[in-house]
Write an enzyme that holds these catalytic residues in place. Structure first.
Site, PDB file in Angstrom:
ATOM      1  N   ASP A 286       0.686  -1.279   0.114  1.00 52.57           N
ATOM      2  CA  ASP A 286      -0.198   0.103  -0.052  1.00 52.57           C
ATOM      3  C   ASP A 286       1.196   1.205   0.092  1.00 52.57           C
ATOM      4  OD1 ASP A 286      -2.162   1.117   0.316  1.00 52.57           O
ATOM      5  OD2 ASP A 286      -1.850   2.267   1.343  1.00 52.57           O
TER       6      ASP A 286
ATOM      7  N   GLU B  38       0.852   5.628   0.105  1.00 52.65           N
ATOM      8  CA  GLU B  38      -0.020   6.981   0.319  1.00 52.65           C
ATOM      9  C   GLU B  38       0.627   8.245  -0.782  1.00 52.65           C
ATOM     10  OE1 GLU B  38      -2.198   7.426   1.113  1.00 52.65           O
ATOM     11  OE2 GLU B  38      -3.039   5.229   2.350  1.00 52.65           O
TER      12      GLU B  38
ATOM     13  N   HIS C  48      -5.721   5.098   6.018  1.00 52.99           N
ATOM     14  CA  HIS C  48      -5.046   5.482   5.091  1.00 52.99           C
ATOM     15  C   HIS C  48      -3.738   5.996   5.645  1.00 52.99           C
ATOM     16  CE1 HIS C  48      -8.592   6.559   2.210  1.00 52.99           C
ATOM     17  NE2 HIS C  48      -9.100   6.956   3.198  1.00 52.99           N
TER      18      HIS C  48
ATOM     19  N   ASP D  20      -3.471   0.398   6.153  1.00 51.42           N
ATOM     20  CA  ASP D  20      -4.341  -0.556   5.193  1.00 51.42           C
ATOM     21  C   ASP D  20      -3.797  -1.800   4.462  1.00 51.42           C
ATOM     22  OD1 ASP D  20      -5.839   1.714   5.067  1.00 51.42           O
ATOM     23  OD2 ASP D  20      -5.016   2.797   3.054  1.00 51.42           O
TER      24      ASP D  20
END
Length: 229
Positions: A26, A28, A184, A189
């Site tokens: 994951d 960001e 997030h 996540d």
């Protein structure tokens, strides 16, 4: 007798996904353009398979990342993910360090599992894969273990299994706890996505959907031929 000989063929990770080593990812970011927008956070979790053929989360790594030189920073993206890129407590590292650390962990796991190549598993995987591949290209880190375009998308898999494509909804369907306040965060996540992917793979096994009867018969034929040689 080796461990691989003692454990049934279909209960070995290297045989579950055609030699691929699945790695949950994951990211960001500061936007949607992997070539131009900053990669700000990255987390990854490798998987292992027990002797009964059930998948479990294994090793993990997590990096806060400094924006690469000239990167676009979209304020709306920062507002969405809550990242303060100027906060010294982030402990951010360079893309080079993050990608190097990721690849080292993945290659070790891939080797230990006797897999041929790694494959990214993510929720809406094309997004995460694009940022990992763009960062790898920018930094010039060699020996990228990941397939260049293959991926397992848990949004698609959850849509098939539960009729849900949003991560929180899919986790709820699988009875996996999900704290919206921690959403997030790349690490959180990734942890939820890893649990979701493992649940779907293991649930399919429990339902009798794997190994598929045709592939099981084919494997028996292959074993018989090898024994006869």
């Amino acid at each position: 007798m080796s461990d691989s000989q003692e454990i049934p063929y279909h209960n070995q990770l290297k045989n579950r996904f055609r030699g691929y080593f699945p790695v949950i990812i994951d990211v960001e970011t500061a936007g949607f353009d992997a070539k131009k927008d900053a990669l700000l956070e990255l987390a990854a979790i490798t998987l292992k398979m027990d002797e009964n053929g059930y998948l479990h989360p294994d090793q993990k790594c997590h990096f806060h990342i400094e924006p690469f030189e000239g990167a676009n920073i979209n304020p709306e993206s920062l507002k969405f993910n809550g990242i303060d890129i100027h906060n010294p407590l982030r402990g951010a590292v360079s893309e080079l360090n993050a990608i190097t650390g990721l690849f080292q962990m993945v290659r070790r796991g891939q080797k230990d599992a006797d897999c041929q190549r790694s494959i990214i598993v993510a929720h809406n995987a094309a997004f995460d894969q694009s940022f990992v591949m763009a960062a790898a290209e920018r930094t010039g880190v060699k020996r990228n273990p990941f397939h260049p375009f293959g991926m397992f998308d848990t949004a698609s898999l959850a849509g098939l299994m539960f009729g849900q494509t949003v991560l929180v909804k899919a986790c709820q369907a699988a009875k996996i706890p999900f704290d919206g306040k921690q959403a997030h965060s790349a690490l959180y996540d990734t942890e939820r996505t890893a649990k979701l992917f493992c649940y779907m793979v293991n649930h399919l096994k429990d339902l009798g959907g794997f190994p598929h009867i045709a592939s099981e018969l084919e494997q028996e034929k292959t074993t018989e031929k090898e024994t006869a040689l």
